[in-house]
Design a protein around this motif. Structure first.
Motif, PDB file in Angstrom:
ATOM      1  N   PHE A 103       7.638  15.732  51.142  1.00  0.00           N
ATOM      2  CA  PHE A 103       7.912  16.917  51.953  1.00  0.00           C
ATOM      3  C   PHE A 103       9.386  17.119  52.291  1.00  0.00           C
ATOM      4  O   PHE A 103       9.719  17.762  53.283  1.00  0.00           O
ATOM      5  N   THR A 104      10.267  16.527  51.471  1.00  0.00           N
ATOM      6  CA  THR A 104      11.693  16.810  51.638  1.00  0.00           C
ATOM      7  C   THR A 104      12.303  17.069  50.257  1.00  0.00           C
ATOM      8  O   THR A 104      11.628  16.906  49.234  1.00  0.00           O
ATOM      9  N   GLU A 105      13.572  17.450  50.259  1.00  0.00           N
ATOM     10  CA  GLU A 105      14.315  17.682  49.018  1.00  0.00           C
ATOM     11  C   GLU A 105      15.294  16.529  48.807  1.00  0.00           C
ATOM     12  O   GLU A 105      15.967  16.110  49.750  1.00  0.00           O
ATOM     13  N   TYR A 107      18.271  16.342  47.549  1.00  0.00           N
ATOM     14  CA  TYR A 107      19.680  16.561  47.916  1.00  0.00           C
ATOM     15  C   TYR A 107      19.875  16.404  49.430  1.00  0.00           C
ATOM     16  O   TYR A 107      20.833  15.772  49.876  1.00  0.00           O
ATOM     17  N   ASN A 108      18.942  16.953  50.212  1.00  0.00           N
ATOM     18  CA  ASN A 108      19.055  16.814  51.670  1.00  0.00           C
ATOM     19  C   ASN A 108      18.928  15.355  52.097  1.00  0.00           C
ATOM     20  O   ASN A 108      19.675  14.873  52.940  1.00  0.00           O
ATOM     21  N   ARG A 111      22.024  13.248  51.187  1.00  0.00           N
ATOM     22  CA  ARG A 111      23.142  13.531  52.095  1.00  0.00           C
ATOM     23  C   ARG A 111      22.965  12.859  53.438  1.00  0.00           C
ATOM     24  O   ARG A 111      23.889  12.278  53.987  1.00  0.00           O
ATOM     25  N   GLN A 112      21.775  13.023  54.004  1.00  0.00           N
ATOM     26  CA  GLN A 112      21.568  12.475  55.349  1.00  0.00           C
ATOM     27  C   GLN A 112      21.661  10.959  55.321  1.00  0.00           C
ATOM     28  O   GLN A 112      22.255  10.349  56.208  1.00  0.00           O
ATOM     29  N   PHE A 138       3.399  21.921  55.547  1.00  0.00           N
ATOM     30  CA  PHE A 138       4.341  22.167  54.453  1.00  0.00           C
ATOM     31  C   PHE A 138       3.672  22.977  53.350  1.00  0.00           C
ATOM     32  O   PHE A 138       3.515  22.516  52.230  1.00  0.00           O
ATOM     33  N   HIS A 198      15.380  19.962  39.705  1.00  0.00           N
ATOM     34  CA  HIS A 198      16.594  20.333  38.986  1.00  0.00           C
ATOM     35  C   HIS A 198      17.735  20.186  39.991  1.00  0.00           C
ATOM     36  O   HIS A 198      17.786  20.934  40.964  1.00  0.00           O
ATOM     37  N   VAL A 199      18.589  19.229  39.778  1.00  0.00           N
ATOM     38  CA  VAL A 199      19.686  18.984  40.720  1.00  0.00           C
ATOM     39  C   VAL A 199      20.972  18.752  39.920  1.00  0.00           C
ATOM     40  O   VAL A 199      21.065  17.801  39.149  1.00  0.00           O
ATOM     41  N   GLY A 201      24.224  18.431  41.290  1.00  0.00           N
ATOM     42  CA  GLY A 201      25.192  17.550  41.913  1.00  0.00           C
ATOM     43  C   GLY A 201      26.596  18.031  41.670  1.00  0.00           C
ATOM     44  O   GLY A 201      26.793  19.131  41.157  1.00  0.00           O
ATOM     45  N   LEU A 203      26.880  14.915  44.778  1.00  0.00           N
ATOM     46  CA  LEU A 203      26.638  14.916  46.212  1.00  0.00           C
ATOM     47  C   LEU A 203      27.916  15.367  46.914  1.00  0.00           C
ATOM     48  O   LEU A 203      29.019  15.069  46.441  1.00  0.00           O
TER      49      LEU A 203
END
Lengths: 442, 442
Positions: A103-105, A107-108, A111-112, A138, A198-199, A201, A203
């Protein structure tokens, strides 16, 4: 580890609400009124740090069942925010935050977690969870199956790792005179294209002190163990008996070796929720007191959920569960391995429904030894030296004094036996856990 | 506000990298080596708090262009983690974190913001951004159009607000003897079903000190203004001239009234990035020094991106942009209103490309007055009393001394004029901003 040096336990501490026992909040002095106050958690973190524990561990969930909050706190601060705040108030203890891959992405999350690692000076760890519940908040589609969640988690971890590796350690040069802040060729896109993500980057956070935050994993199903063998650096697990602990330990270390990784670099830490008091008599009285604080009705709801949604209404609480109503372990889609623990106790050991409820609400199925500090230390020593663990995740039954009895009474005994550190070995969590700092892999 | 009491400015401070000017990191003493260290930001937050500023504001982005990091830091700590850590190290200052509605989930955002509000004792604010860039790291599909992003943001805010309202203020009773922790009927599901989100709720964090974190919004396009009129409690905006400020202020306050809300409860805070030094001569020299630290090549890239992707290569930097190559404002899909600011300066005011680059890299289009503290205070006073703002978001050109010149030289002048507070009025950000604590709406 230096050759010949004694093998040392790793100790984490898991904080849930005001204690891991459902009735803990009802004890006098539970500080339940401060359950959303940073000062309460600051005290706990500082006590754990004074005892030189490796890490504070925050479990998590993504739902709230209103029926449950009558019986006790079930709704708490979100792990990333809480751990970030505690990072600013402590110096050495590590932080393990549970965050869902379902339930998260990525990239987020990358980063965190990288930011938490910077903020804490290299003390961040991510407990990778696939979430057995949460779909209602969600998107409302059915929860993906166990296998589908693990497939997404696999790719999720791949993306997050690539993002953490997208900056070289020496990318930043900060050449004021020449005007070059960072070398663009040392900061690379990841261009990940996969079935779930699909990322592109890179970061937008520079590489963090640990290179990558420590990867923790807590699933013990076959999918979970296969995942742990490939990725985990710390494994949090639940086993009731010394035999089960040893079996799990041997099995997982073998899987790690088979996956081409060094078994010494994967630490297996079973949970343990001791009920401890200055004397055994007092500990037994405390266990009884906590038992009497349980809300059995809500406990039965929790047990039914733990057992894959089976209906126990109408059954005698002091009787056993008819085995035929318990589904096969592999068909259960959430918290599958924990279900296996409960099913075995219900069927093979003949635990009554009431006893299973007590287990669920006191420790969610973790081992609950009862005794004086010396007795608890003996039991932990036995399991550790007997090949059942690399240490433990301590789950204090009740807060805040329950923490003090562990940090100030049990841990010093382990220290005096040479089984636990006198001081932190390093500045980062990896250094304290004896885990290597990963190099950038591209 | 008490009748007859002087109208007081609200002052926030936006922190970006080591200063909002692209060349700021190259100055001696810029502490650029500490750009990912909590201690740097702790100093800034404590200075701002000592000056009694309302809030620290963290901008954000969800991408990193590797070409840009040669010229200066562009990659920083994630807002929620940084602000949570700073909450643990400060007492009174508020925190405004930018988080995207396009690339996050409302349940996760509502939890993190509510947790930050608890951790900080009621000092959290959410700057609602729809993200002009980021799609490359979140699925790789094209960025939704401006209108689509605002439609999602509209529903996102609705869901988040419902989640924050899902616990009554008095839901928790913590009755130890009776065994009731919270009243289930005071914690309600939201059962939200809309085009973008299905969220059952309730939130698994109890209602936070401010009831709801403060809602901040920074879009000034027609969609952005319509959104602000319905939801924002603080509006961050960019206007170069007193006339533009007054026009924006009047227009938005009228829209707020038309939306049935009290215009006094929506604070309009334009950004301002003063270049300030003890004397005017020194300030002009500083402006020149900063100009000379600009990387023009990277600045041109940034300007082209700011101008909707227009190609300026081959044009004389000291000449103007041919108006016909600049697309109509309403066709630009990201940072639309800021594009409007630049286009007007390029076309109507005849700014050269070089001057536009300087604007972009010094302040991203915000107002940049140059002068001694008294002169800066005069300009701020004039714009505030002239009906152009309810205060300002200060964007220090360079860190850390650039902050001290604002907090220790400019702010005291405003205070002596009775335009800014001597001490915080309340414990929460809402109390300090004069905003009401929302009641639960179901």
């Amino acid at each position: 580890m230096t050759a010949g040096a004694p093998r040392r336990m790793r100790l984490g501490m898991l904080i849930g609400s005001v204690g891991n026992h459902q009735g803990a909040w009802r004890r006098p002095g539970s500080r339940v009124e401060e359950i959303t106050s940073l000062d309460l958690y600051t005290d706990l973190a500082r006590w754990a740090e004074a005892a030189k524990l490796d890490a504070l561990f925050i479990a998590d969930g993504l739902t709230l069942e209103t029926s449950r909050i009558k019986a006790g706190p079930f709704g708490h601060l979100e792990p990333i925010t809480l751990l970030s705040a505690l990072a600013g108030r402590t110096e050495r203890i590590g932080f393990i935050g549970s965050i869902s891959t379902t339930f998260t992405e990525p990239y987020n999350l990358a980063r965190q977690m990288a930011s938490l690692d910077h903020i804490s000076g290299g003390r961040a760890a991510w407990n990778i969870v696939t979430s057995a519940w949460g779909e209602v908040n969600f998107g409302g589609r059915p929860l993906p199956s166990h296998a589908e969640r693990y497939a997404r988690a696999e790719e999720f971890v791949e993306v997050v790792t690539k993002l953490w590796d997208s900056w070289s350690d020496d990318a930043i040069v900060a050449d004021r005179a020449g005007g070059t802040y960072a070398r663009p060729e040392q900061v690379q896109r990841i261009d990940h294209v996969g079935p779930h993500f699909h990322v592109e980057g890179p970061l937008n956070v520079p590489r963090s002190p640990q290179g990558r935050p420590v990867l923790v994993q807590a699933g013990s199903s076959p999918d979970g163990k296969a995942f742990a063998a490939r990725h985990a650096e710390v494994v949090f697990t639940a086993q009731q008996t010394p035999e089960d602990s040893r079996d799990f330990y041997r099995d997982l270390k073998a899987r790690v070796a088979a996956a081409g990784r060094d078994p010494e670099k994967v630490l297996i830490l079973p949970g343990v929720s001791p009920i401890v008091a200055p004397t055994e008599t007092e500990a037994r009285a405390l266990a009884k007191e906590l038992r009497e604080l349980i809300n059995v009705e809500i406990g039965l709801e929790r047990l039914q959920k733990q057992l894959g949604g089976v209906d126990l209404s109408g059954l005698d609480l002091d009787g056993t569960i008819p085995p035929e109503i318990l589904p096969p372990v592999e068909t259960v889609q959430g918290r599958q391995s924990r279900y296996g623990v409960f099913k075995e106790l219900a069927v093979t050991e003949g635990y009554s429904i009431r006893r299973l409820i007590e287990m669920e609400v006191s420790s969610s199925g973790h081992w609950v030894p009862v005794g004086a500090p010396e007795q608890i230390a003996d039991l932990l020593t036995e399991r550790f030296t007997g090949g059942g663990s690399d240490g433990f995740v301590l789950l204090p039954s009740y807060l805040p004094e329950g923490v003090r009895l562990l940090t100030d009474a049990v841990v010093p005994i382990l220290r005096d036996r040479g089984l636990f550190r006198r001081d932190y070995e390093g500045a980062t969590l990896r250094e304290n856990l004896g885990l290597d700092r990963p190099s950038v892999r591209r």
